[in-house]
Design a protein around this motif. Structure first.
Motif, mmCIF file in Angstrom:
data_model
loop_
_atom_site.group_PDB
_atom_site.id
_atom_site.type_symbol
_atom_site.label_atom_id
_atom_site.label_comp_id
_atom_site.label_asym_id
_atom_site.label_seq_id
_atom_site.Cartn_x
_atom_site.Cartn_y
_atom_site.Cartn_z
ATOM 1 N N ARG A 191 0.831 -1.205 0.000
ATOM 2 C CA ARG A 191 0.000 0.000 0.000
ATOM 3 C C ARG A 191 0.862 1.250 0.000
ATOM 4 N N LEU A 192 1.908 1.254 0.831
ATOM 5 C CA LEU A 192 2.771 2.437 0.905
ATOM 6 C C LEU A 192 3.480 2.692 -0.425
ATOM 7 N N VAL A 193 3.869 1.629 -1.114
ATOM 8 C CA VAL A 193 4.481 1.774 -2.440
ATOM 9 C C VAL A 193 3.492 2.453 -3.390
ATOM 10 N N ARG A 194 2.243 1.983 -3.370
ATOM 11 C CA ARG A 194 1.208 2.568 -4.228
ATOM 12 C C ARG A 194 0.945 4.028 -3.861
ATOM 13 N N VAL A 195 0.890 4.311 -2.567
ATOM 14 C CA VAL A 195 0.618 5.687 -2.113
ATOM 15 C C VAL A 195 1.743 6.621 -2.563
ATOM 16 N N ARG A 196 2.987 6.160 -2.436
ATOM 17 C CA ARG A 196 4.108 7.005 -2.876
ATOM 18 C C ARG A 196 3.985 7.294 -4.383
ATOM 19 N N GLU A 197 3.642 6.261 -5.158
ATOM 20 C CA GLU A 197 3.452 6.449 -6.610
ATOM 21 C C GLU A 197 2.350 7.466 -6.883
ATOM 22 N N LYS A 198 1.272 7.399 -6.107
ATOM 23 C CA LYS A 198 0.148 8.317 -6.287
ATOM 24 C C LYS A 198 0.534 9.752 -5.909
ATOM 25 N N TYR A 199 1.380 9.897 -4.899
ATOM 26 C CA TYR A 199 1.891 11.237 -4.568
ATOM 27 C C TYR A 199 2.598 11.843 -5.781
ATOM 28 N N ILE A 200 3.497 11.064 -6.380
ATOM 29 C CA ILE A 200 4.275 11.569 -7.517
ATOM 30 C C ILE A 200 3.342 11.913 -8.684
ATOM 31 N N GLU A 201 2.350 11.057 -8.903
ATOM 32 C CA GLU A 201 1.364 11.330 -9.957
ATOM 33 C C GLU A 201 0.604 12.635 -9.668
ATOM 34 N N ALA A 202 0.203 12.812 -8.411
ATOM 35 C CA ALA A 202 -0.547 14.021 -8.029
ATOM 36 C C ALA A 202 0.299 15.281 -8.185
ATOM 37 N N PHE A 203 1.589 15.186 -7.848
ATOM 38 C CA PHE A 203 2.469 16.354 -8.016
ATOM 39 C C PHE A 203 2.519 16.776 -9.481
ATOM 40 N N GLU A 204 2.595 15.790 -10.377
ATOM 41 C CA GLU A 204 2.611 16.087 -11.808
ATOM 42 C C GLU A 204 1.303 16.750 -12.240
ATOM 43 N N ARG A 205 0.205 16.200 -11.754
ATOM 44 C CA ARG A 205 -1.102 16.710 -12.166
ATOM 45 C C ARG A 205 -1.377 18.115 -11.631
ATOM 46 N N MET A 206 -0.829 18.442 -10.485
ATOM 47 C CA MET A 206 -1.110 19.746 -9.875
ATOM 48 C C MET A 206 0.019 20.754 -10.130
ATOM 49 N N LYS A 207 0.940 20.380 -10.987
ATOM 50 C CA LYS A 207 2.045 21.288 -11.334
ATOM 51 C C LYS A 207 1.461 22.582 -11.893
ATOM 52 N N GLY A 208 1.967 23.707 -11.422
ATOM 53 C CA GLY A 208 1.424 24.990 -11.865
ATOM 54 C C GLY A 208 0.372 25.536 -10.914
ATOM 55 N N GLU A 209 -0.262 24.632 -10.145
ATOM 56 C CA GLU A 209 -1.261 25.072 -9.160
ATOM 57 C C GLU A 209 -0.694 25.090 -7.749
ATOM 58 N N GLU A 210 0.224 24.195 -7.467
ATOM 59 C CA GLU A 210 0.747 24.036 -6.111
ATOM 60 C C GLU A 210 2.272 24.099 -6.105
ATOM 61 N N ARG A 211 2.830 24.677 -5.046
ATOM 62 C CA ARG A 211 4.284 24.656 -4.875
ATOM 63 C C ARG A 211 4.646 23.439 -4.020
ATOM 64 N N VAL A 212 5.408 22.532 -4.612
ATOM 65 C CA VAL A 212 5.838 21.308 -3.927
ATOM 66 C C VAL A 212 7.362 21.269 -3.913
ATOM 67 N N VAL A 213 7.936 21.009 -2.738
ATOM 68 C CA VAL A 213 9.376 20.803 -2.623
ATOM 69 C C VAL A 213 9.586 19.390 -2.082
ATOM 70 N N ILE A 214 10.320 18.576 -2.839
ATOM 71 C CA ILE A 214 10.588 17.191 -2.425
ATOM 72 C C ILE A 214 11.926 17.151 -1.692
ATOM 73 N N LEU A 215 11.888 16.647 -0.446
ATOM 74 C CA LEU A 215 13.090 16.552 0.378
ATOM 75 C C LEU A 215 13.403 15.088 0.666
ATOM 76 N N ASN A 216 14.673 14.782 0.831
ATOM 77 C CA ASN A 216 15.097 13.413 1.140
ATOM 78 C C ASN A 216 14.831 13.126 2.612
ATOM 79 N N GLY A 217 13.735 12.400 2.881
ATOM 80 C CA GLY A 217 13.339 12.125 4.253
ATOM 81 C C GLY A 217 14.094 10.988 4.903
ATOM 82 N N SER A 218 15.009 10.330 4.160
ATOM 83 C CA SER A 218 15.770 9.225 4.738
ATOM 84 C C SER A 218 17.027 9.697 5.468
ATOM 85 N N LYS A 219 17.334 10.984 5.363
ATOM 86 C CA LYS A 219 18.466 11.542 6.114
ATOM 87 C C LYS A 219 18.147 11.555 7.610
ATOM 88 N N SER A 220 19.131 11.935 8.417
ATOM 89 C CA SER A 220 18.891 12.061 9.854
ATOM 90 C C SER A 220 17.901 13.187 10.101
#
Length: 208
Positions: free
Chosen positions: A162-191
Motif C-alpha cells: 500500500r505504501l508503495v502505491r501511495v508514494r506512486e500516487k503522490y508523484i502522480e498528483a504532483f505532476e497533475r497539480m504542477k502549476g497550481e501548487e508549490r511542492v518541494v521534495i526533500l530526502n526524508g531518509s536523512k537524519s
C-alpha cells in the motif's frame, strides 16, 4: 491589520517523519518569535475521530465514504469558528499542517479515481492553498521500519504494498497539480537533524 500568516504543509507516506519535523519547526519558529500553530489531518473533531476509528479498524467503511469524510473534516478544519485555520492565518498566525490535500490525492486514489478525489477537494483547496508543500520522500521499507519501532498498532495503509502505491500516487498528483501548487521534495531518509536543516532553508524563503 495583522500581516497574513503563512501556511506550510508537510506531506509523505506514513513513517516519513512529518510529525517529528512539524515539532522541530514549531520550536524553531517560536525561537524566531514567529507565532505559529501546529495541527494535523485527520483532526480530533467528531468527523476526524470517526476517520481515526476507521483507519484503526474499529469501524468499517467503504473507501468512497472515507474519501468523503476527509473532505468534510478538511472543510471543518478550514472554516471552524473556534480553531479554523483560515481565521488563524488571517490573524497573522503561521500554520504548520501534518497532511493536507495531497494526502487525500495520494491515499484515497489508491481505491477511488484521482479525478474524483481532486474534484471533491477542490472547494477546500480553492479556499486555502499552502505557501509550500514539503514532501518528505522515504523508501517504504524504511518507513515501515520506523513505524514498527514507534507504534503498537498499524493503520489501514501501513503495509508495504500500500505504501508503495501511495508514494506512486503522490508523484502522480504532483505532476497533475504542477502549476497550481508549490511542492518541494526533500530526502526524508536523512537524519532528523539533516532533514530539519533542509526544511529550515525552505521555510526561511517562505517566511521572508
Amino acid at each position: 491589520m495583522a500581516e497574513r500568516g503563512k501556511f506550510i504543509v508537510f506531506e509523505g507516506i506514513d513513517g516519513s517523519g512529518k510529525s517529528t519535523q512539524v515539532r522541530i519547526l514549531t520550536e524553531k519558529l517560536r525561537q524566531e518569535r514567529i507565532e505559529c500553530y501546529a495541527t494535523m489531518e485527520p483532526t480530533d473533531s467528531p468527523i476526524g475521530s470517526l476517520i481515526h476509528q476507521i483507519m484503526t479498524g474499529r469501524v468499517s467503511s467503504d473507501p468512497k465514504v472515507i474519501a468523503a469524510l476527509f473532505v468534510a473534516d478538511r472543510l471543518d478544519h478550514l472554516l471552524n469558528d473556534v480553531n479554523g485555520i483560515c481565521k488563524k492565518i488571517e490573524e497573522g498566525t503561521t500554520v504548520l499542517m501534518d497532511r493536507y490535500c495531497f494526502s487525500s490525492y495520494a491515499y484515497q486514489s489508491v481505491d477511488v479515481p484521482m479525478d474524483w478525489v481532486i474534484g471533491a477537494n477542490r472547494l477546500g483547496s480553492d479556499i486555502l492553498r499552502p505557501d509550500v508543500n514539503l514532501f518528505l520522500d522515504v523508501d517504504p521499507e524504511l518507513a515501515l521500519e520506523r513505524i514498527s519501532r514507534n507504534r503498537f498498532d498499524r493503520e489501514l495503509f501501513e503495509e508495504k504494498s500500500r505504501l508503495v502505491r501511495v508514494r506512486e500516487k503522490y508523484i502522480e498528483a504532483f505532476e497533475r497539480m504542477k502549476g497550481e501548487e508549490r511542492v518541494v521534495i526533500l530526502n526524508g531518509s536523512k537524519s532528523r537533524e539533516e532533514v530539519s536543516a533542509d526544511v529550515w532553508k525552505i521555510v526561511k524563503e517562505v517566511t521572508g
